[in-house]
Motif scaffolding. Structure first.
Motif, PDB file in Angstrom:
ATOM      1  N   ARG A  35       1.566  69.268  85.056  1.00  0.00           N
ATOM      2  CA  ARG A  35       1.628  67.811  85.250  1.00  0.00           C
ATOM      3  C   ARG A  35       2.398  67.525  86.524  1.00  0.00           C
ATOM      4  N   PHE A  36       1.669  66.997  87.515  1.00  0.00           N
ATOM      5  CA  PHE A  36       2.222  66.766  88.852  1.00  0.00           C
ATOM      6  C   PHE A  36       2.843  68.061  89.407  1.00  0.00           C
ATOM      7  N   VAL A  55      -3.747  63.564  86.745  1.00  0.00           N
ATOM      8  CA  VAL A  55      -2.317  63.811  86.575  1.00  0.00           C
ATOM      9  C   VAL A  55      -2.065  65.246  86.107  1.00  0.00           C
ATOM     10  N   ASP A  56      -2.858  65.665  85.107  1.00  0.00           N
ATOM     11  CA  ASP A  56      -2.689  67.001  84.532  1.00  0.00           C
ATOM     12  C   ASP A  56      -3.789  67.931  85.041  1.00  0.00           C
TER      13      ASP A  56
END
Length: 270
Positions: A35-36, A55-56
């Motif tokens: 995630r990020f 995002v993921d």
């Protein structure tokens, strides 16, 4: 009409979002979510899993046992014998997060460690140990490869097997001559041991027959029967010693009787 277009666009957007957010994890896999760019602490189990689009990012790691052949490696044993050895390594991932984060291309990394460990273990062993005690070599290889891979990389080495040991032709000829000499030595020892046991039995038989003089004649007659049964030949038998002794005793007795008779006649004439 415009309403239908908006509804269709919304539905299409929802489908796109679902397509980007749904992931299928197989039974033999585990999903690691970034995630990020940061690893999410929870590993995704098998089944349908959802992530946040854009995002993921999910990376699937195989948890199956991998069979990896190790190419033939040239090595020198402790007793200075040059040979070529190849092996096979069985490993599997036990910590998918470490396998992705702590090492790049963990499969290639395990292969490099296996090659260097194989040369190192062979260099510490003698040729006789390498040929006769494979289990010990395999255990040392497993320990040498497992030490730098399990805890730092999350990869467990399940088994290591040495497949083949290729010796130079000159060493093969030397080992062949050595094995032939060893077999000849054992054959001579066995033959000598047999002769020694036979001589002991013959000595026991001689002592047993010496107590009974007639046993010699019975043994002689048995030998004559055996020879006559095998070959059609003429046998010349010597006069038995006991027969000569018998005649000798008779002649002695006759001599004694004659001497006594002559003595009595001389007495009578007086």
């Amino acid at each position: 009409m415009q309403t239908w277009i908006i509804a269709g666009a919304v539905a299409l957007g929802v489908l796109v979002v679902l397509a980007l957010s749904v992931r299928l994890v197989q039974q033999y896999q585990r999903g690691v979510v970034f995630r990020f760019g940061r690893v999410h602490s929870r590993v995704r189990e098998p089944g349908l899993r959802f992530i946040i689009p854009l995002v993921d990012r999910m990376v699937k790691v195989t948890m199956q046992t991998v069979v990896m052949p190790v190419p033939a490696q040239g090595a020198i044993t402790r007793d200075n014998v040059t040979l070529t050895v190849d092996a096979v390594v069985y490993y599997r991932v036990v910590d998918p997060i470490r396998a992705l984060v702590n090492v790049r291309a963990y499969g290639n990394a395990v292969l490099q460690v296996a090659q260097t460990s194989l040369r190192s273990v062979i260099g510490r062993a003698d040729l006789d140990v390498l040929l006769s005690d494979r289990e010990r070599i395999n255990a040392e290889l497993k320990a040498a490869i497992d030490a730098p891979t399990e805890k730092p990389w999350g990869v467990l080495i399940e088994r290591v097997e040495v497949k083949d040991v290729a010796l130079p032709d000159s060493m093969k000829r030397s080992m062949s001559r050595q094995a032939e000499a060893e077999r000849e030595r054992r054959a001579r020892i066995i033959a000598a041991d047999g002769e020694f046991q036979a001589s002991q039995r013959l000595a026991d038989a001689a002592r047993a027959m010496s107590a009974t003089p007639g046993a010699y004649q019975l043994r002689l007659l048995q030998t004559v029967v055996d020879v006559a049964a095998e070959q059609n030949s003429t046998l010349v038998m010597p006069i038995p010693v006991e027969l000569l002794r018998f005649f000798n005793q008779i002649s002695d007795k006759a001599g004694d009787v004659g001497a006594n008779g002559a003595y009595h006649l001389a007495d009578a004439s007086r």
